[in-house]
Design a protein around this motif. Structure first.
Motif, mmCIF file in Angstrom:
data_model
loop_
_atom_site.group_PDB
_atom_site.id
_atom_site.type_symbol
_atom_site.label_atom_id
_atom_site.label_comp_id
_atom_site.label_asym_id
_atom_site.label_seq_id
_atom_site.Cartn_x
_atom_site.Cartn_y
_atom_site.Cartn_z
ATOM 1 N N ALA A 33 0.864 -1.182 0.000
ATOM 2 C CA ALA A 33 0.000 0.000 0.000
ATOM 3 C C ALA A 33 0.900 1.231 0.000
ATOM 4 C CB ALA A 33 -0.934 0.012 1.210
ATOM 5 N N PRO A 34 0.516 2.271 -0.755
ATOM 6 C CA PRO A 34 1.414 3.407 -0.935
ATOM 7 C C PRO A 34 1.239 4.512 0.099
ATOM 8 C CG PRO A 34 -0.468 3.665 -2.355
ATOM 9 C CD PRO A 34 -0.657 2.346 -1.634
ATOM 10 N N GLY A 35 2.297 5.312 0.227
ATOM 11 C CA GLY A 35 2.168 6.615 0.848
ATOM 12 C C GLY A 35 1.540 7.571 -0.159
ATOM 13 N N ARG A 36 1.457 8.822 0.222
ATOM 14 C CA ARG A 36 0.825 9.791 -0.673
ATOM 15 C C ARG A 36 1.489 11.151 -0.518
ATOM 16 N NH1 ARG A 36 0.756 13.165 2.602
ATOM 17 N NH2 ARG A 36 -0.688 13.529 4.310
ATOM 18 N N VAL A 37 1.310 11.973 -1.533
ATOM 19 C CA VAL A 37 1.615 13.389 -1.416
ATOM 20 C C VAL A 37 0.336 14.138 -1.737
ATOM 21 C CG1 VAL A 37 2.405 13.696 -3.813
ATOM 22 C CG2 VAL A 37 3.236 15.221 -1.997
ATOM 23 N N ASN A 38 0.055 15.158 -0.979
ATOM 24 C CA ASN A 38 -1.141 15.961 -1.220
ATOM 25 C C ASN A 38 -0.753 17.140 -2.092
ATOM 26 O OD1 ASN A 38 -3.832 16.664 -1.017
ATOM 27 N ND2 ASN A 38 -3.542 17.883 0.834
ATOM 28 N N LEU A 39 -1.326 17.214 -3.279
ATOM 29 C CA LEU A 39 -0.971 18.276 -4.213
ATOM 30 C C LEU A 39 -1.527 19.620 -3.777
ATOM 31 C CD1 LEU A 39 -1.581 16.339 -7.544
ATOM 32 C CD2 LEU A 39 0.618 16.827 -6.447
ATOM 33 N N ILE A 40 -2.726 19.615 -3.232
ATOM 34 C CA ILE A 40 -3.345 20.831 -2.705
ATOM 35 C C ILE A 40 -4.548 20.420 -1.860
ATOM 36 C CG2 ILE A 40 -4.957 21.247 -4.619
ATOM 37 C CD1 ILE A 40 -4.108 24.263 -4.390
ATOM 38 N N VAL A 130 6.299 -9.971 8.136
ATOM 39 C CA VAL A 130 7.413 -9.034 8.092
ATOM 40 C C VAL A 130 6.954 -7.801 7.322
ATOM 41 C CG1 VAL A 130 9.735 -8.576 7.217
ATOM 42 C CG2 VAL A 130 9.210 -10.786 8.260
ATOM 43 N N ILE A 131 7.222 -6.642 7.890
ATOM 44 C CA ILE A 131 6.808 -5.359 7.323
ATOM 45 C C ILE A 131 8.049 -4.610 6.849
ATOM 46 C CG2 ILE A 131 5.652 -3.168 7.791
ATOM 47 C CD1 ILE A 131 4.227 -4.670 10.146
ATOM 48 N N HIS A 132 7.975 -4.046 5.660
ATOM 49 C CA HIS A 132 9.098 -3.279 5.119
ATOM 50 C C HIS A 132 8.525 -2.071 4.387
ATOM 51 C CE1 HIS A 132 13.121 -2.453 4.168
ATOM 52 N NE2 HIS A 132 13.364 -3.329 3.217
ATOM 53 N N SER A 133 9.261 -0.962 4.317
ATOM 54 C CA SER A 133 8.683 0.247 3.739
ATOM 55 C C SER A 133 9.743 1.144 3.131
ATOM 56 C CB SER A 133 7.916 1.028 4.807
ATOM 57 O OG SER A 133 7.262 2.150 4.244
ATOM 58 N N SER A 142 2.653 10.221 4.734
ATOM 59 C CA SER A 142 1.659 9.286 5.247
ATOM 60 C C SER A 142 2.157 7.852 5.334
ATOM 61 C CB SER A 142 0.375 9.351 4.411
ATOM 62 O OG SER A 142 -0.697 8.799 5.141
ATOM 63 N N SER A 143 3.266 7.699 6.020
ATOM 64 C CA SER A 143 3.745 6.351 6.320
ATOM 65 C C SER A 143 2.742 5.594 7.175
ATOM 66 C CB SER A 143 5.098 6.422 7.031
ATOM 67 O OG SER A 143 5.014 7.171 8.233
ATOM 68 N N SER A 144 1.990 6.316 7.998
ATOM 69 C CA SER A 144 1.008 5.656 8.869
ATOM 70 C C SER A 144 -0.118 5.028 8.059
ATOM 71 C CB SER A 144 0.444 6.651 9.890
ATOM 72 O OG SER A 144 -0.154 7.755 9.236
ATOM 73 N N ALA A 145 -0.683 5.767 7.091
ATOM 74 C CA ALA A 145 -1.767 5.208 6.277
ATOM 75 C C ALA A 145 -1.268 4.052 5.425
ATOM 76 C CB ALA A 145 -2.379 6.291 5.396
ATOM 77 N N ALA A 146 -0.036 4.146 4.924
ATOM 78 C CA ALA A 146 0.524 3.043 4.139
ATOM 79 C C ALA A 146 0.598 1.780 4.981
ATOM 80 C CB ALA A 146 1.899 3.417 3.609
ATOM 81 N N LEU A 147 0.984 1.924 6.253
ATOM 82 C CA LEU A 147 1.049 0.772 7.156
ATOM 83 C C LEU A 147 -0.346 0.262 7.473
ATOM 84 C CD1 LEU A 147 2.491 -1.197 9.021
ATOM 85 C CD2 LEU A 147 2.680 0.637 10.732
#
Length: 411
Positions: A33-40, A130-133, A142-147
């Motif tokens: 599952a990905p992290g994100r960037v908020n464009l606006i 096992v979790i890797h990121s 948003s590392s938290s939402a990806a997890l």
């Protein structure tokens, strides 16, 4: 200059190797599952407003398998995670009406526990994982939402349950963050991690939870993310304080939320001599919601100059009215805008550190990076990204199959 050093395939291979070493066998499930960037659209999600994130090729992966018994074991390979990096979880009774898991242990483990407790499907069985990121911790990506979303997708794979829709999954992950991490976040991060699509940003209406794909697939335009490497901790008082300010302003205006307010309401707050801080907070949210709606139209029309102007205005508002920027972020924005071909730049995420996001013509992105590296007082890290897909899962033996992944560059 660029080196492709991180991919989902690499993360899966490293996690699989660690799984073999720790558990003496092969994982049967792999998810990402990905992290994100908020464009606006910053700090508008908890005000029922619009946001426009895109999913990143930075992801969290989980590999694992179902086991017997009542206890699960999870390990993280993230070197920035707090200790211990191995936890044991007593799984909830499958007949329990309410799933309760102890709120203890390292913070990364609380996200995992929170998702298990709020999982909508049947009670998950015990597992080894096992979790890797590749999503930087504390970078505003948003590392938290990806997890959370990768954990939820992993539980879906364990149980075989397929009846949960995307909205329900995102809301369950948000609830996990509220309850177990103590972070009163909006819904944006979980939504985009679940629903992201390659070549598109996602316009989310945080009031009715509808979402619209917004094309961002021009090969001559790229998104440059610059990590200031200034860490922030959003569970502190600053985030909650600003949320409270917004609620107070809406109450004075007799609105359900600031989504219902407009610029004439800012004039009203001034006319009644409302607290200057409340006026500034309300002004940011009201104008940011408007900027995001206009920005969606601009992207649909491929008017990247207009969208860039809106990004610049967003940063100024976050800096001056919402007061969540910092000298490092301001410097990164200023240095990016010094280069012709940069369309817009702004801080992204909760603030007080983390990353900036810059919309730039692909042929000048190296110039932007060189200018920042020469003049920035810190130690920045750069990611050149295109909008990517949301959650994915791979059943064994696909774990070892070559995956068609976006290239992620780090400088």
């Amino acid at each position: 200059m660029a080196e492709c050093i991180v991919s989902t395939e690499t993360l899966l291979a490293e996690a699989t190797r660690a799984f073999r070493e720790e558990f003496g066998g092969e994982p049967e499930i792999a998810v990402a599952a990905p992290g994100r960037v908020n464009l606006i659209g910053e700090h508008t999600d908890y005000n029922d407003g619009f946001v426009m994130p895109m999913a990143l090729p930075l992801v969290t992966v989980i590999v694992g398998r179902k086991i017997g018994g009542e206890f699960s074991t999870a390990i993280t390979l993230n070197k920035d995670a707090d200790l211990p990096r191995k936890i044991t979880i007593e799984m909830p009774n499958e007949n329990a009406l309410v799933r309760t898991i102890e709120h203890s242990g390292p913070k990364w483990g609380l996200y995992v526990k929170g998702v298990i407790a709020n999982y909508i499907g049947p009670a998950p069985p015990a597992f080894q994982a096992v979790i890797h990121s590749s999503v930087p911790t504390g970078g505003g990506l948003s590392s938290s939402a990806a997890l959370e979303v990768s954990t939820y997708t992993f539980l879906d794979s364990l149980t075989g349950y397929t009846n949960t829709n995307s909205n329900q999954k995102a809301l369950a992950c948000q609830k996990a963050e509220h309850q177990y991490a103590g972070m009163p976040c909006g819904i944006m991060d979980q939504f985009i991690s679940v629903m992201g699509k390659q070549g598109n940003a996602l316009l989310i209406d945080c009031r009715n939870l509808s979402a619209e794909l917004i094309p961002l697939d021009d090969p001559e335009i790229v998104v440059l993310i610059t990590n200031s490497n200034v860490k922030h901790e959003l569970t502190g008082s600053e985030y909650s304080t600003r949320r409270k300010h917004c609620q107070e302003a809406a109450l004075i205006l007799k609105k359900v939320s600031l989504r219902d307010a407009n610029e004439s309401d800012i004039d009203y707050l001034k006319s009644i001599d409302a607290n200057d801080t409340l006026i500034k907070r309300a002004r940011h949210v009201i104008t940011e919601i408007e900027r995001t709606a206009i920005g969606a139209v601009a992207l649909k029309e491929k008017d990247y100059n207009k969208f860039g102007q809106l990004m610049n205005a967003s940063h100024n508002s976050l800096r001056d009215d919402y007061d969540v920027s910092c000298p490092e972020l301001d410097q990164l924005v200023e240095l990016a805008l010094q280069i012709d071909g940069v369309l817009g730049s702004r801080m992204t995420g909760g603030g007080f550190g983390g990353c900036t996001v810059t919309l730039v013509h692909a042929n000048v992105v190296d110039q932007v990076i060189d200018n920042i590296k020469k003049k920035y007082t810190g130690n920045p890290v750069f990611y050149i990204c295109k909008p990517s897909d949301g959650e994915e899962f791979y059943d064994h033996p696909k774990i070892n199959v070559q995956l068609d992944m976006h290239r992620l560059f780090i400088f």
